[in-house]
Design an enzyme around this catalytic site. Structure first.
Site, PDB file in Angstrom:
ATOM      1  N   GLU A   1      -8.719  -1.436  -9.528  1.00 36.69           N
ATOM      2  CA  GLU A   1      -7.478  -1.926  -8.936  1.00 36.69           C
ATOM      3  C   GLU A   1      -7.721  -2.949  -7.830  1.00 36.69           C
ATOM      4  O   GLU A   1      -8.460  -2.697  -6.875  1.00 36.69           O
ATOM      5  CB  GLU A   1      -6.660  -0.764  -8.363  1.00 36.69           C
ATOM      6  CG  GLU A   1      -5.315  -1.208  -7.805  1.00 36.69           C
ATOM      7  CD  GLU A   1      -4.408  -0.079  -7.380  1.00 36.69           C
ATOM      8  OE1 GLU A   1      -3.268  -0.361  -6.980  1.00 36.69           O
ATOM      9  OE2 GLU A   1      -4.839   1.096  -7.444  1.00 36.69           O
TER      10      GLU A   1
ATOM     11  N   LYS B   1      -0.001   1.466 -11.280  1.00 34.59           N
ATOM     12  CA  LYS B   1       0.728   2.731 -11.334  1.00 34.59           C
ATOM     13  C   LYS B   1       1.188   2.946 -12.769  1.00 34.59           C
ATOM     14  O   LYS B   1       1.804   2.079 -13.376  1.00 34.59           O
ATOM     15  CB  LYS B   1       1.954   2.718 -10.416  1.00 34.59           C
ATOM     16  CG  LYS B   1       1.653   2.590  -8.935  1.00 34.59           C
ATOM     17  CD  LYS B   1       0.661   3.603  -8.431  1.00 34.59           C
ATOM     18  CE  LYS B   1       1.163   5.033  -8.504  1.00 34.59           C
ATOM     19  NZ  LYS B   1       0.135   5.982  -7.974  1.00 34.59           N
TER      20      LYS B   1
END
Length: 610
Positions: free
Chosen positions: A187, A208
């Site tokens: 990420e 997410k």
């Protein structure tokens, strides 16, 4: 890492096809540290000034540095009485080339992990979050828990294993003195390219939404579609996108905040992840400390609204997160931006281990929203831990073949399966080297019957060994397992490796007369045995469980399916009394008529052939 004190292996967040930022760093010119909250902004300012002067700065911030930017951001106190700094950066004149692998035998690293968070504690925490959502306190909370373990072996070998387990992304290994960060995070936190006045493009990419990878190509595609189309997962992502849009607006030129890519599904080795891009142009006069003040910690690891979510996190989680969920990265000069321009790239340290001596910590978590189900979130945590399972113990890829009078049975199918496993685990595969290894073994065992083990290590080096193969009398006796096979859907079940502890736990006791154990998954579906596939005669035809039930797709099974002599069908525990015949199947032993020993199941004494 030999003489290197840090390694950076980052994707280019703006161009997937561009070369990776891949460097080592030696002894630093100096180190900047902040042990108090009021020192954090000054450290970031000094880092920025060093990069504008042409130096490279490698380091990061702990999650507990958040109140340095806003006193309302609640965190636990620092661990170890503040021995580990809140912010730490090493300043270097220039990067070094990526180190070459050491000659000789590769080093191994092994981790012995303690038991994870108990399921009852997990369910209780989720219930408290759901109550807070119902009361309107927050919309989402990112709940996490640490895993603790002990390392034996070299840290550099562990980092190499972690990179094999979780390739790509934003990987870094930084020796901070008191602690060492080993991060293979996929990420991006932010990538900021700023001119000498602080004006420039900034990109954030929150991650997410998660789904486990599928057991087959079709199942994998279905998992991707389910993630992409899930209202719950989409809502989870959009909430954080809105939070980051708001955060970026604090430093952005008016009207520059954009979301050019929303709800993109990204394939990682063990999970599908959903990401979105949020971009902006920073205002003139923006500094690195301002960027952190606006964004830190990343909303993807807090929840929304950030202040209330972080209060809930402090109440729910037992202690500080540390480097996990903080930020790790590099600030460097950017020649393309002109004199004094900088490029700052930081990851969100998920899939990240923190090492102190032989002690390791690794956090695992997920975003909890209204409608989240405890069982589904628990499975998500297990999927996210899978990279640790890969890296915690060395393993080789394995194929077991029958060699009869100088000929290997189903050689092409075994090599194709080995190549698929190598691609899955990121192991180099040289078809010529593997074939040469087998040819040499065949020359040494040109007559008789042999059981051949073909192995491929993490560096792509093949080796083969042979032992005499004796005939197996049939029917063989199979005993039904006394409990579900929890590892049915593990990648170490779908692919054959030397990591076989999950099977060994179900092996029959020596001297019991039982040939093998018949396994079933937690849904009560029959899967396989510990070293072969199963066939059952049901309603007049021979069937075998599909791969989606959780099993190794054996070569012997594949041959029978291709020939149409065996068909896929789900077989449950409730179906066992109706089975008219059983067989054990694998490439080494072929087809062996079998009897099943289980309550309510009548053994088949007569051999049944197809």
């Amino acid at each position: 890492m030999h003489e290197a004190t840090a390694l950076i292996d980052f994707s280019d967040p703006r161009d997937d096809a561009a070369p990776r930022l891949r460097h080592a760093f030696g002894a630093p010119l100096r180190v900047l540290q902040a042990r108090r909250l009021d020192e954090v902004p000054a450290v970031l300012h000094a880092v920025e000034q060093a990069a504008r002067a042409g130096l490279w700065c490698v380091g990061g911030l702990r999650y507990e540095a958040a109140p340095a930017f806003d006193a309302a951001l609640a965190v636990h106190g620092q661990p170890d009485g503040g021995a580990a700094p809140l912010a730490w950066f090493a300043i270097h004149a220039a990067p070094l080339p990526w180190p070459q692998a050491a000659a000789g035998a590769p080093q191994d690293a092994r981790i012995n992990w303690d038991a994870p968070l108990p399921r009852a504690d997990f369910d209780a925490a989720l219930a408290r979050i759901q109550q807070g959502i119902a009361e309107g306190r927050f919309y989402q909370v990112n709940y996490t828990a640490p895993l603790a373990g002990r390392l034996s072996g070299a840290p550099q070998a562990l980092f190499a294993a972690l990179q094999r387990a979780q390739p790509g992304g934003y990987a870094t290994c930084i020796d901070m003195g008191v602690v060492q960060a080993l991060s293979v995070s996929p990420e991006l936190f932010f990538d900021w390219r700023a001119d000498a006045q602080g004006c420039g493009a900034i990109l954030t990419r929150p991650m997410k939404g998660t789904a486990a990878r599928g057991a087959s190509a079709a199942d994998d595609a279905a998992q991707q579609r389910q993630l992409r189309d899930s209202p719950k997962e989409r809502a989870e992502n959009v909430m954080i996108v809105d939070l980051l849009r708001n955060d970026l607006s604090r430093i952005a030129q008016p009207g520059s905040v954009q979301v050019p890519r929303l709800l993109h599904t990204q394939a990682l080795p063990t999970v599908w992840q959903m990401t979105s891009d949020v971009r902006a142009t920073t205002r003139t006069g923006t500094g690195l400390a301002d960027v952190f003040a606006a964004l830190f910690p990343c909303g993807s690891v807090t929840g929304a609204p950030k202040v209330e979510a972080m209060r809930a996190i402090r109440a729910l989680e037992a202690g500080p997160r540390g480097l996990y969920c903080g930020a790790l990265g590099v600030v460097r000069p950017d020649p393309e931006g002109g004199a004094g321009a900088i490029a700052a790239t930081f990851n969100v340290p998920i899939r990240t281990l923190e090492r102190q001596g032989s002690e390791l910590r690794c956090g695992i978590g997920s975003g909890i929203v209204w409608g989240a189900q405890a069982q589904a979130e628990w499975r998500e945590w297990a999927a996210k831990r899978a990279f640790l399972e890969r890296a915690s113990e060395p393993f080789e890829l394995l194929q077991t073949l029958a060699l009869e009078e100088g000929r290997l049975r189903h050689q092409a199918l075994h090599l194709a399966r080995l190549q698929r496993a190598a691609a899955h685990f990121g192991y180099p595969f040289d078809a010529q080297a593997v074939a040469g290894c087998l040819d040499r073994l065949i020359c040494q065992h040109a007559s008789g019957a042999w059981r051949v083990r073909l192995l491929l290590d993490a560096h792509g080096r093949p080796r083969a060994e042979a032992v005499a193969l004796a005939a197996t009398a049939s029917p063989v006796l199979l005993a039904l397992a006394e409990r579900p096979f929890a590892a049915a859907h593990s990648e170490f079940t779908r692919h054959k490796t030397t990591r076989r502890g999950h099977y060994a736990a179900f092996a029959p006791q020596p001297g019991s007369g039982v040939f093998d154990t018949l396994l079933y998954n937690e849904a009560g579906e029959i899967t396989e045995t510990t070293f072969g596939n199963i066939a059952a005669r049901l309603d007049g035809r021979w069937v075998t469980p599909p791969v989606a039930c959780g099993l190794l797709p054996g070569v012997g099974r594949e041959v029978l399916l291709r020939e149409g002599r065996l068909h896929e069908a789900v077989l449950t525990l409730q179906d066992l009394p109706r089975v008219q015949g059983w067989a054990f199947v694998n490439s080494l032993r072929g087809w062996l008529a079998a009897e099943v020993q289980a309550p309510g199941v009548h053994p088949q004494a007569r051999p049944l052939l197809i």
